[in-house]
Scaffold this active site. Structure first.
Site, PDB file in Angstrom:
ATOM      1  N   ARG A 192      32.138  42.686  34.676  1.00  0.00           N
ATOM      2  CA  ARG A 192      32.979  42.328  33.967  1.00  0.00           C
ATOM      3  C   ARG A 192      33.732  43.944  33.971  1.00  0.00           C
ATOM      4  O   ARG A 192      34.906  44.077  33.339  1.00  0.00           O
ATOM      5  CB  ARG A 192      33.148  41.950  32.466  1.00  0.00           C
ATOM      6  CG  ARG A 192      32.998  40.444  32.396  1.00  0.00           C
ATOM      7  CD  ARG A 192      32.937  39.933  30.532  1.00  0.00           C
ATOM      8  NE  ARG A 192      32.774  38.774  30.022  1.00  0.00           N
ATOM      9  CZ  ARG A 192      33.137  37.915  30.100  1.00  0.00           C
ATOM     10  NH1 ARG A 192      34.367  37.812  31.191  1.00  0.00           N
ATOM     11  NH2 ARG A 192      32.304  36.293  30.211  1.00  0.00           N
ATOM     12  N   ASP A 202      43.129  29.294  36.726  1.00  0.00           N
ATOM     13  CA  ASP A 202      42.755  28.379  37.961  1.00  0.00           C
ATOM     14  C   ASP A 202      42.719  27.213  37.711  1.00  0.00           C
ATOM     15  O   ASP A 202      43.511  27.326  38.047  1.00  0.00           O
ATOM     16  CB  ASP A 202      40.905  28.631  37.680  1.00  0.00           C
ATOM     17  CG  ASP A 202      40.191  28.067  38.556  1.00  0.00           C
ATOM     18  OD1 ASP A 202      40.528  28.203  40.051  1.00  0.00           O
ATOM     19  OD2 ASP A 202      38.632  27.706  38.798  1.00  0.00           O
ATOM     20  N   LYS A 252      36.509  36.594  26.652  1.00  0.00           N
ATOM     21  CA  LYS A 252      35.803  37.699  26.917  1.00  0.00           C
ATOM     22  C   LYS A 252      36.475  38.308  27.998  1.00  0.00           C
ATOM     23  O   LYS A 252      36.878  39.638  28.216  1.00  0.00           O
ATOM     24  CB  LYS A 252      35.069  38.663  27.345  1.00  0.00           C
ATOM     25  CG  LYS A 252      33.599  37.923  25.558  1.00  0.00           C
ATOM     26  CD  LYS A 252      32.607  38.006  26.421  1.00  0.00           C
ATOM     27  CE  LYS A 252      31.181  37.570  24.672  1.00  0.00           C
ATOM     28  NZ  LYS A 252      30.165  36.982  25.640  1.00  0.00           N
ATOM     29  N   GLY A 253      37.363  37.592  28.861  1.00  0.00           N
ATOM     30  CA  GLY A 253      37.897  38.149  30.437  1.00  0.00           C
ATOM     31  C   GLY A 253      39.162  38.773  29.761  1.00  0.00           C
ATOM     32  O   GLY A 253      39.157  39.699  31.171  1.00  0.00           O
ATOM     33  N   ASP A 262      33.711  37.878  34.708  1.00  0.00           N
ATOM     34  CA  ASP A 262      32.374  37.602  34.847  1.00  0.00           C
ATOM     35  C   ASP A 262      31.770  37.240  36.207  1.00  0.00           C
ATOM     36  O   ASP A 262      32.495  35.600  36.465  1.00  0.00           O
ATOM     37  CB  ASP A 262      32.124  37.154  33.628  1.00  0.00           C
ATOM     38  CG  ASP A 262      31.889  36.133  33.106  1.00  0.00           C
ATOM     39  OD1 ASP A 262      33.126  35.653  33.464  1.00  0.00           O
ATOM     40  OD2 ASP A 262      30.913  35.365  33.159  1.00  0.00           O
TER      41      ASP A 262
END
Ligand code: IMP
Ligand code: MG
Length: 178
Positions: A164, A102, A42-43, A158
């Site tokens: 978010r 990341d 969803k990010g 999040d």
């Protein structure tokens, strides 16, 4: 919500300016191409929503969901497709749109998976790049900002599903997750 933020790294104005720049770059690079943006749920949603409107070209977008960290600030190391694309991408020019790179595990997996569907090209756009934690060789082609090894939230990012909707990107106070 704002009380849980230690420091704002990028405010709304900074984010908007950077997304406009990335949109201009992509518009210049993809003229005459069959462009499909693949947003990662969803990010990646806020970045995708802003980026498509900063690109002055015909394009389509589709969405994919992969397993996430859950209520942890560390990567689990395993990636699983939870929602696949609606349409095929064969011979098309794909840009994966993510919130952050990341360790690179998520994008490494996604890149290989999408490559096997034989697109014409595949590139990566990410709002944030945290290169200090990299385990896989992943270089985002379009990157909003590089950040040090801190846990950030907002603009799609999040912690345990929350934060978010913050319009800025900030560092979460350690006492919130420890
Ligand atoms: P990677 O697979 O380790 O590159 O992690 C990518 C995913 O980890 C992102 O899509 C985020 O969901 C999550 N992630 C990594 N760093 C952060 C952070 O600082 N804040 C929030 N989510 C993060
Ligand atoms: Mg996430």
């Amino acid at each position: 919500m704002k009380a849980d933020i230690k420091e704002i790294l990028f405010n709304e104005v900074k984010i908007e300016q950077r997304v406009l720049e990335l949109g201009r770059q992509i518009s210049a690079d993809y003229q005459g191409k069959d462009l499909v943006l693949v947003g990662i749920l969803k990010g990646g949603v806020p970045f995708l929503a802003d980026l498509i409107r900063a690109i002055d070209l015909p394009l389509e977008y589709d969405l994919m969901a992969v397993s996430s960290y859950g209520a942890s600030t560390k990567s689990s190391g395993t990636v699983k497709i939870i929602k696949d694309l609606d349409a095929g991408i064969e011979s098309r020019d794909v840009i994966i749109v993510e919130d952050i790179v990341d360790t690179g595990l998520t994008l490494q997996y996604l890149q290989e998976n999408l490559k096997s569907r034989r697109p014409n090209s595949i590139k990566i756009a990410t709002m944030l790049d945290k290169p200090s934690q990299r385990k896989m060789v992943i270089h985002p082609d379009y990157n909003g900002f590089e950040i040090p090894n801190v846990f950030v939230v907002g603009y799609g990012l999040d912690f345990a599903g929350k934060y978010r909707n913050l319009p800025f990107i900030g560092v979460l106070k350690e006492e919130v997750y420890s």
